[in-house]
Design a protein around this motif. Sequence first.
Motif: not given
Length: 177
Positions: A29-31, A34-35, A42-44, A49-52
């Motif tokens: 699921p999305d998130g 963010a988790w 801190r912001a990623l 984010e692309a890796f996840y």
Amino acid sequence: MVAMTPSVAEVAGRLEGSGELVRQRAAWPDGCAAWVSQEIGRALPEDLEAFYRERIVRIGDFLAVAPVWRGREGWRHGIAAVTRAVPAGAVPIFSDGCGSWFGLDLEAGETTPTIYFFDHEDGFRSPQWAAGSSLARFLLLLAQTDRAQDENRPAKWQLEIDPDLERCARAPAIWAV
């Protein structure tokens, strides 16, 4: 002429097509990003984010370090806590299989984050050597690691895939250690 850095998605697709990359079968699921962002405080970077989003489980024998979705429980730490290398300014993304990690640099600021090797023997305190000048190039190098050893490739073979490897700021390339 400067070689363009491919995207994480492009490289993941290429490696999956050649059988070198395995993804999580079920869609997450999305998130996830963010988790992780909340966990590390801190912001990623966009590359992480692309890796996840790519849901990578492993490349060759190297297992990805990523959160796992557990239905009613929500997000949980996978192989290792994503927070373990935060004091060293990184987030683990792959295990070396022996307790150490390859981690994405959180100290890069506005530049593309570098991937470094963090050794468990020093408690992941600082990067030991540069493993990729970007996450996408690191994925390509990781996929070639075992083959390069089997083929007895010459020193610095990595520069054919990642010409910027010797320019990483926090640690030298492995051959300079």
